[in-house]
Scaffold this motif. Structure first.
Motif, PDB file in Angstrom:
ATOM      1  N   THR A   1       0.819  -1.116   0.006  1.00 16.55           N
ATOM      2  CA  THR A   1       0.038  -0.173  -0.105  1.00 16.55           C
ATOM      3  C   THR A   1       0.864   1.190   0.208  1.00 16.55           C
ATOM      4  O   THR A   1       2.140   1.187   0.250  1.00 16.55           O
TER       5      THR A   1
ATOM      6  N   LYS B   1      -8.044  -5.944  -3.941  1.00 15.79           N
ATOM      7  CA  LYS B   1      -9.212  -5.440  -4.117  1.00 15.79           C
ATOM      8  C   LYS B   1     -10.275  -5.635  -2.977  1.00 15.79           C
ATOM      9  O   LYS B   1     -11.021  -4.604  -2.447  1.00 15.79           O
TER      10      LYS B   1
ATOM     11  N   LEU C   1      -8.905  -2.782  -0.411  1.00 14.26           N
ATOM     12  CA  LEU C   1      -9.534  -1.594  -0.778  1.00 14.26           C
ATOM     13  C   LEU C   1     -11.022  -1.353  -0.387  1.00 14.26           C
ATOM     14  O   LEU C   1     -11.429  -0.353   0.299  1.00 14.26           O
ATOM     15  N   HIS C   2     -11.757  -2.340  -0.680  1.00 13.85           N
ATOM     16  CA  HIS C   2     -13.111  -2.497  -0.125  1.00 13.85           C
ATOM     17  C   HIS C   2     -13.277  -2.328   1.328  1.00 13.85           C
ATOM     18  O   HIS C   2     -14.186  -1.367   1.643  1.00 13.85           O
TER      19      HIS C   2
ATOM     20  N   VAL D   1     -11.314  -0.753   3.475  1.00 15.37           N
ATOM     21  CA  VAL D   1     -10.915   0.772   3.630  1.00 15.37           C
ATOM     22  C   VAL D   1     -11.986   1.694   3.247  1.00 15.37           C
ATOM     23  O   VAL D   1     -12.117   2.416   4.097  1.00 15.37           O
ATOM     24  N   LYS D   2     -12.767   1.540   2.052  1.00 13.79           N
ATOM     25  CA  LYS D   2     -13.811   2.220   1.627  1.00 13.79           C
ATOM     26  C   LYS D   2     -14.954   2.318   2.626  1.00 13.79           C
ATOM     27  O   LYS D   2     -15.750   3.196   2.678  1.00 13.79           O
ATOM     28  N   MET D   3     -15.041   1.310   3.654  1.00 17.21           N
ATOM     29  CA  MET D   3     -16.037   1.161   4.131  1.00 17.21           C
ATOM     30  C   MET D   3     -15.890   1.721   5.591  1.00 17.21           C
ATOM     31  O   MET D   3     -16.859   1.885   6.408  1.00 17.21           O
TER      32      MET D   3
ATOM     33  N   GLU E   1     -14.431   8.309   7.261  1.00 24.27           N
ATOM     34  CA  GLU E   1     -13.650   9.054   6.636  1.00 24.27           C
ATOM     35  C   GLU E   1     -12.246   9.408   7.468  1.00 24.27           C
ATOM     36  O   GLU E   1     -11.294   9.062   6.957  1.00 24.27           O
TER      37      GLU E   1
ATOM     38  N   GLN F   1     -10.103   6.141   7.603  1.00 24.18           N
ATOM     39  CA  GLN F   1      -9.540   5.771   6.389  1.00 24.18           C
ATOM     40  C   GLN F   1      -8.078   5.977   6.277  1.00 24.18           C
ATOM     41  O   GLN F   1      -7.555   7.038   6.737  1.00 24.18           O
TER      42      GLN F   1
ATOM     43  N   HIS G   1      -4.871   7.017   4.238  1.00 31.94           N
ATOM     44  CA  HIS G   1      -4.754   7.722   2.972  1.00 31.94           C
ATOM     45  C   HIS G   1      -3.326   7.352   2.267  1.00 31.94           C
ATOM     46  O   HIS G   1      -2.380   7.524   2.896  1.00 31.94           O
TER      47      HIS G   1
END
Length: 67
Positions: free
Chosen positions: A31, A51, A54-55, A57-59, A62, A65, A67
Motif C-alpha cells: 500500500t 481489491k 481497498l473495499h 478501507v472504503k467502508m 472518513e 481511512q 490515506h
C-alpha cells in the motif's frame, strides 16, 4: 516506460510503481503507507487480496481511512 495519466491529473506525473511484487514464488501487494500483504499463491490472488483490502478501507469512516 509506461506513464499513465489518471483522471483529473494535470501537470507533472509522479513516479509510480507496481503494487505487486514476487519473492521466490510468492506474491505480495503493498500500500502507499508501506503495508505489505501476502504471501499469495499467484499474482491474480494478490490482486484479489488488494481489491478486498481497498473495499474494507472504503467502508471505514472518513476520519479512520488510510490515506
Amino acid at each position: 516506460m509506461n506513464v499513465q495519466v489518471r483522471s483529473g491529473e494535470q501537470g507533472h506525473i509522479p513516479f509510480r510503481s507496481s503494487r505487486f511484487f514476487c519473492v521466490g514464488s510468492e506474491w505480495y501487494f503493498t500500500t502507499r503507507e508501506g503495508f505489505d500483504s501476502g504471501p499469495f499463491a499467484s499474482r491474480e490472488r494478490a490482486e484479489t487480496g488488494l481489491k478486498r483490502f481497498l473495499h474494507v478501507v472504503k467502508m471505514l469512516p472518513e476520519e479512520q481511512q488510510i490515506h
